[in-house]
Design a protein around this motif. Sequence first.
Motif, PDB file in Angstrom:
ATOM      1  N   UNK A   3      13.214   9.086  -0.136  1.00  0.00           N
ATOM      2  CA  UNK A   3      12.253   8.939  -1.429  1.00  0.00           C
ATOM      3  C   UNK A   3      12.458  10.156  -2.380  1.00  0.00           C
ATOM      4  N   UNK A   4      12.503   9.628  -3.515  1.00  0.00           N
ATOM      5  CA  UNK A   4      12.604  10.727  -4.510  1.00  0.00           C
ATOM      6  C   UNK A   4      11.441  11.291  -5.173  1.00  0.00           C
ATOM      7  N   UNK A   5      11.207  12.562  -4.816  1.00  0.00           N
ATOM      8  CA  UNK A   5       9.899  13.478  -5.136  1.00  0.00           C
ATOM      9  C   UNK A   5       9.876  13.755  -6.726  1.00  0.00           C
ATOM     10  N   UNK A   6       8.490  13.424  -7.037  1.00  0.00           N
ATOM     11  CA  UNK A   6       8.409  13.814  -8.462  1.00  0.00           C
ATOM     12  C   UNK A   6       8.035  15.142  -8.648  1.00  0.00           C
ATOM     13  N   UNK A  18       3.680   7.150   8.533  1.00  0.00           N
ATOM     14  CA  UNK A  18       4.113   5.873   9.378  1.00  0.00           C
ATOM     15  C   UNK A  18       3.316   6.255  10.835  1.00  0.00           C
ATOM     16  N   UNK A  19       3.475   7.347  11.219  1.00  0.00           N
ATOM     17  CA  UNK A  19       3.082   7.668  12.638  1.00  0.00           C
ATOM     18  C   UNK A  19       1.546   7.969  12.444  1.00  0.00           C
ATOM     19  N   UNK A  75      -6.874   6.613   3.164  1.00  0.00           N
ATOM     20  CA  UNK A  75      -6.852   5.290   2.584  1.00  0.00           C
ATOM     21  C   UNK A  75      -5.465   4.805   2.383  1.00  0.00           C
ATOM     22  N   UNK A  76      -4.341   5.543   2.634  1.00  0.00           N
ATOM     23  CA  UNK A  76      -3.048   5.477   2.056  1.00  0.00           C
ATOM     24  C   UNK A  76      -2.388   4.536   3.144  1.00  0.00           C
ATOM     25  N   UNK A  77      -1.541   3.515   2.587  1.00  0.00           N
ATOM     26  CA  UNK A  77      -0.540   2.413   3.527  1.00  0.00           C
ATOM     27  C   UNK A  77       0.621   2.809   2.989  1.00  0.00           C
ATOM     28  N   UNK A  81       4.254   2.135  -0.843  1.00  0.00           N
ATOM     29  CA  UNK A  81       5.388   2.968  -1.814  1.00  0.00           C
ATOM     30  C   UNK A  81       4.876   4.391  -1.184  1.00  0.00           C
ATOM     31  N   UNK A  82       5.612   5.078  -2.488  1.00  0.00           N
ATOM     32  CA  UNK A  82       5.556   6.560  -2.154  1.00  0.00           C
ATOM     33  C   UNK A  82       3.939   7.081  -2.255  1.00  0.00           C
ATOM     34  N   UNK A  83       3.660   7.988  -1.355  1.00  0.00           N
ATOM     35  CA  UNK A  83       2.376   8.518  -1.079  1.00  0.00           C
ATOM     36  C   UNK A  83       1.832   9.578  -2.614  1.00  0.00           C
TER      37      UNK A  83
END
Length: 266
Positions: A3-6, A18-19, A75-77, A81-83
């Motif tokens: 995943x590209x980090x900003x 994911x865990x 709340x993140x799913x 997409x990227x956190x």
Amino acid sequence: MAVRRLHDDAPETAEAFHRLSAAPEGPERDLLSQELIEAWLPMAHRLATKFRNRGENLDDLKQVAAMGLVKAVDRYDPARGAFESYAVPTITGELRRHFRDHTWDVRVPRRVQDLRNKVRVARRDVMDRPGHAGEPGLEEIAAQAGLTPEEVRDGLEALDSYSTLSLDAETGAGAETDGPSLADTLGQTEPGYDVIADREAAKEGLRALPERERTILYLRYFEDMTQAGIAERVGISQMHVSRLISRSCAQVREHANREPEHQQAA
């Protein structure tokens, strides 16, 4: 594919999220959540620094940003997409809500707060124009912000509501002037206090009067009756009414001027 980090302060935590999403409520989930919050905290602090020149303590803003980060992690799913793309607007929104709800000394409606922000930006843009000098007028700000002059006026008034001046602030022209404070220039003497004090002082003296004298004073000073009318009501002469009023008032005044018994004993 990675995943590209900003930003450099955006750690690689996709596997941990994911865990976390698969973990049941309990110590393991709490530990994962804490680790993710600590990993992303530098990013939250960076976002807080963008708001540092708005009159709030930076440490307080970092606390607010951290609260936004906690909400984002909770709340993140991962399927979204990227956190970072989810967390940035969540944290920024928390910071904006803080300014909107907690940093106004005088509470104003949300509509006026929005006007204040539009007017502030438009006023700054007009003043930054090449060749522009002095304070911009209502019409200039209105044209820049797309508002009416009346809305600009409301927004300018709201600018003064964002922070207030202490009542202890000195009103002298110079910093070294030991002049009166702002509180000294406000308000006026309330005559009602004197009325209350006089009534309290007269209570005991009135209670000590005979019922007829109390009735006469009531008719004269509360019902605003004439001495002739009181005389007819009570069944005595007007001259007698006049003498009773004078004598009763003197007795009440004398009683009010006495020192309290505990002071006499001292």
